[in-house]
Design a protein around this motif. Structure first.
Motif, PDB file in Angstrom:
ATOM      1  N   TYR A   1       0.838  -1.207   0.000  1.00 48.40           N
ATOM      2  CA  TYR A   1       0.000   0.000   0.000  1.00 48.40           C
ATOM      3  C   TYR A   1       0.871   1.254   0.000  1.00 48.40           C
ATOM      4  N   GLU A   2       1.932   1.240   0.800  1.00 47.27           N
ATOM      5  CA  GLU A   2       2.849   2.382   0.837  1.00 47.27           C
ATOM      6  C   GLU A   2       3.582   2.533  -0.489  1.00 47.27           C
ATOM      7  N   LEU A   3       3.943   1.417  -1.106  1.00 49.45           N
ATOM      8  CA  LEU A   3       4.626   1.486  -2.393  1.00 49.45           C
ATOM      9  C   LEU A   3       3.720   2.085  -3.460  1.00 49.45           C
ATOM     10  N   ARG A   4       2.454   1.720  -3.442  1.00 51.75           N
ATOM     11  CA  ARG A   4       1.522   2.298  -4.413  1.00 51.75           C
ATOM     12  C   ARG A   4       1.408   3.802  -4.222  1.00 51.75           C
ATOM     13  N   ASN A   5       1.356   4.243  -2.971  1.00 51.66           N
ATOM     14  CA  ASN A   5       1.232   5.681  -2.709  1.00 51.66           C
ATOM     15  C   ASN A   5       2.457   6.443  -3.192  1.00 51.66           C
ATOM     16  N   THR A   6       3.637   5.908  -2.924  1.00 52.20           N
ATOM     17  CA  THR A   6       4.850   6.611  -3.350  1.00 52.20           C
ATOM     18  C   THR A   6       4.983   6.631  -4.872  1.00 52.20           C
ATOM     19  N   MET A   7       4.576   5.565  -5.516  1.00 57.06           N
ATOM     20  CA  MET A   7       4.674   5.529  -6.977  1.00 57.06           C
ATOM     21  C   MET A   7       3.632   6.421  -7.631  1.00 57.06           C
ATOM     22  N   SER A   8       2.472   6.548  -7.001  1.00 54.08           N
ATOM     23  CA  SER A   8       1.417   7.381  -7.593  1.00 54.08           C
ATOM     24  C   SER A   8       1.757   8.862  -7.549  1.00 54.08           C
ATOM     25  N   TRP A   9       2.641   9.262  -6.627  1.00 53.46           N
ATOM     26  CA  TRP A   9       3.050  10.659  -6.559  1.00 53.46           C
ATOM     27  C   TRP A   9       3.932  11.043  -7.733  1.00 53.46           C
ATOM     28  N   GLY A  10       4.592  10.073  -8.331  1.00 55.42           N
ATOM     29  CA  GLY A  10       5.471  10.366  -9.453  1.00 55.42           C
ATOM     30  C   GLY A  10       6.829  10.846  -8.994  1.00 55.42           C
ATOM     31  N   GLN A  11       7.506  11.561  -9.877  1.00 55.07           N
ATOM     32  CA  GLN A  11       8.849  12.046  -9.567  1.00 55.07           C
ATOM     33  C   GLN A  11       8.813  12.963  -8.348  1.00 55.07           C
ATOM     34  N   GLY A  12       9.838  12.809  -7.518  1.00 53.99           N
ATOM     35  CA  GLY A  12       9.882  13.513  -6.247  1.00 53.99           C
ATOM     36  C   GLY A  12       9.652  12.578  -5.081  1.00 53.99           C
ATOM     37  N   LYS A  13       9.015  11.443  -5.334  1.00 52.62           N
ATOM     38  CA  LYS A  13       8.771  10.427  -4.306  1.00 52.62           C
ATOM     39  C   LYS A  13       9.422   9.084  -4.656  1.00 52.62           C
ATOM     40  N   PHE A  14      10.099   9.038  -5.782  1.00 56.09           N
ATOM     41  CA  PHE A  14      10.672   7.775  -6.212  1.00 56.09           C
ATOM     42  C   PHE A  14      11.809   7.319  -5.303  1.00 56.09           C
ATOM     43  N   ASP A  15      12.434   8.250  -4.569  1.00 53.32           N
ATOM     44  CA  ASP A  15      13.469   7.828  -3.629  1.00 53.32           C
ATOM     45  C   ASP A  15      12.872   7.010  -2.491  1.00 53.32           C
ATOM     46  N   GLU A  16      11.641   7.345  -2.080  1.00 54.21           N
ATOM     47  CA  GLU A  16      10.964   6.545  -1.063  1.00 54.21           C
ATOM     48  C   GLU A  16      10.551   5.188  -1.633  1.00 54.21           C
ATOM     49  N   ALA A  17      10.150   5.168  -2.899  1.00 55.04           N
ATOM     50  CA  ALA A  17       9.833   3.890  -3.543  1.00 55.04           C
ATOM     51  C   ALA A  17      11.074   3.005  -3.606  1.00 55.04           C
ATOM     52  N   ALA A  18      12.232   3.598  -3.854  1.00 52.84           N
ATOM     53  CA  ALA A  18      13.478   2.821  -3.882  1.00 52.84           C
ATOM     54  C   ALA A  18      13.757   2.208  -2.515  1.00 52.84           C
ATOM     55  N   ALA A  19      13.494   2.960  -1.441  1.00 58.81           N
ATOM     56  CA  ALA A  19      13.693   2.413  -0.096  1.00 58.81           C
ATOM     57  C   ALA A  19      12.774   1.213   0.155  1.00 58.81           C
ATOM     58  N   ILE A  20      11.544   1.304  -0.335  1.00 56.36           N
ATOM     59  CA  ILE A  20      10.600   0.190  -0.153  1.00 56.36           C
ATOM     60  C   ILE A  20      11.061  -1.019  -0.968  1.00 56.36           C
ATOM     61  N   PHE A  21      11.545  -0.774  -2.182  1.00 60.16           N
ATOM     62  CA  PHE A  21      12.074  -1.878  -2.997  1.00 60.16           C
ATOM     63  C   PHE A  21      13.224  -2.576  -2.269  1.00 60.16           C
ATOM     64  N   ILE A  22      14.093  -1.799  -1.661  1.00 54.86           N
ATOM     65  CA  ILE A  22      15.232  -2.379  -0.942  1.00 54.86           C
ATOM     66  C   ILE A  22      14.751  -3.197   0.241  1.00 54.86           C
ATOM     67  N   LEU A  23      13.772  -2.687   0.993  1.00 55.33           N
ATOM     68  CA  LEU A  23      13.232  -3.439   2.128  1.00 55.33           C
ATOM     69  C   LEU A  23      12.620  -4.761   1.679  1.00 55.33           C
ATOM     70  N   LEU A  24      11.845  -4.716   0.608  1.00 55.46           N
ATOM     71  CA  LEU A  24      11.232  -5.945   0.105  1.00 55.46           C
ATOM     72  C   LEU A  24      12.280  -6.947  -0.342  1.00 55.46           C
ATOM     73  N   PHE A  25      13.270  -6.468  -1.058  1.00 55.10           N
ATOM     74  CA  PHE A  25      14.314  -7.365  -1.555  1.00 55.10           C
ATOM     75  C   PHE A  25      15.071  -8.011  -0.405  1.00 55.10           C
ATOM     76  N   LEU A  26      15.459  -7.220   0.575  1.00 54.90           N
ATOM     77  CA  LEU A  26      16.202  -7.763   1.719  1.00 54.90           C
ATOM     78  C   LEU A  26      15.352  -8.756   2.508  1.00 54.90           C
ATOM     79  N   THR A  27      14.067  -8.445   2.662  1.00 51.09           N
ATOM     80  CA  THR A  27      13.183  -9.349   3.414  1.00 51.09           C
ATOM     81  C   THR A  27      13.050 -10.698   2.729  1.00 51.09           C
ATOM     82  N   ILE A  28      12.831 -10.676   1.417  1.00 48.71           N
ATOM     83  CA  ILE A  28      12.675 -11.926   0.679  1.00 48.71           C
ATOM     84  C   ILE A  28      13.961 -12.740   0.728  1.00 48.71           C
ATOM     85  N   VAL A  29      15.113 -12.060   0.605  1.00 49.43           N
ATOM     86  CA  VAL A  29      16.395 -12.773   0.661  1.00 49.43           C
ATOM     87  C   VAL A  29      16.604 -13.396   2.031  1.00 49.43           C
TER      88      VAL A  29
END
Length: 288
Positions: free
Chosen positions: A239-267
């Motif tokens: 849900y948080e990832l959808r919100n950050t991505m829907s904002w567009g440019q300016g929030k993509f750094d927060e989306a990158a943090a969420i991607f990193i959290l997801l990747f680390l968790t799955i690993v």
């Protein structure tokens, strides 16, 4: 009157004829498959907002935007990781609870659908079709229906994933049950044990290592599923990832943090579950 002998049977010619017929059928099936794939692609491409071939050169635009927004703000990345960590915990909790409930449901369904163990043998096809239905319906479809009924939040996601898990694991558990030794079950039955007691004491101890191995593997899948369901309002880090991505440019750094959290968790959970499965296999081989 002398009877004419039958003509000798040409085995090689018969084999070649069967081979040619099999190749013909295989070619027809392959042609039908290719036609269906091509027609399906053309239909989807025609109904899409933009053509596939027109959009293909822009496939890397979004990752480039994420990198472009993130690199100048790398100093903010640790703060974002801390900010979205509670949402990650919620996602893991959804996956854990749904895996636990789905595993329990799969145990019951698999025992009821296994020949030689079923409580009601005539209902075995019913329970098997029920498991087919549970794993055939995608989690996101069930979650959307439940969100419409119950509202947004983690509960619809948990129920949807648990139902799908029960169907998927039930199929695997039933195959494991078929290899169980029936002698303990027969012994318990001879002393008057009820069906539930026979299953719990005679079957579950034999198959529990396989149950646990499949459940851990399913837990990894459910973490990804719970994150995906967040996009439709089911809570968690999706849900948080959808919100950050829907904002567009300016929030993509927060989306990158969420991607990193997801990747680390799955690993991390992939390594943990793999380690546990390896320990179980090693202990069983030593026991034998």
């Amino acid at each position: 009157m002398t009877q004419m002998p039958d003509a000798p049977f040409d085995t090689r010619a018969h084999y070649l004829a069967l081979t040619a017929r099999r190749r013909l059928y295989g070619g027809i099936l392959m042609a039908v498959f290719v036609l269906l794939m091509v027609s399906g692609f053309l239909l989807a491409d025609g109904r899409n907002a933009g053509g596939f071939w027109d959009g293909l050169p822009h496939i890397l635009d979004f990752p480039a935007d994420v990198v472009r927004d993130t690199i100048p703000r790398l100093n903010l990345l640790p703060g974002y990781l801390v900010k979205y960590f509670p949402a990650l915990v919620e996602t893991v909790n959804i996956a854990a609870v749904s895996t636990l409930l789905g595993t329990l449901g799969a145990m019951v369904l698999s025992l009821l659908a296994t020949r030689g163990l079923a409580r009601w043998p005539r209902l075995i096809p019913v329970f098997r079709r029920l498991m087919d239905l549970l794993r055939a319906v995608p989690e996101i479809v069930v979650a959307l229906v439940l969100i419409f009924v119950l509202g947004g939040g983690p509960v619809p996601a948990m129920i949807a994933i648990a139902l799908h898990t029960a169907g998927a694991l039930g199929k695997l558990f039933s195959e494991v049950n078929e290899n169980a030794d029936l002698k303990p079950v027969e012994g318990l039955h001879s002393v008057g044990a009820k069906w539930l007691q026979r299953m719990w004491l005679g079957v579950v101890p034999q198959v529990s290592p396989n149950y646990l191995s499949y459940a851990l593997m399913r837990f990894e899948i459910n973490i990804r599923a719970s994150a995906i369901l967040g996009f439709v309002g089911a809570g968690g880090i999706g849900y948080e990832l959808r919100n950050t991505m829907s904002w567009g440019q300016g929030k993509f750094d927060e989306a990158a943090a969420i991607f990193i959290l997801l990747f680390l968790t799955i690993v991390v959970f992939d390594q943990l579950s793999g380690h546990v499965r390896h320990m179980m296999i090693t202990s069983r081989s030593k026991g034998h």
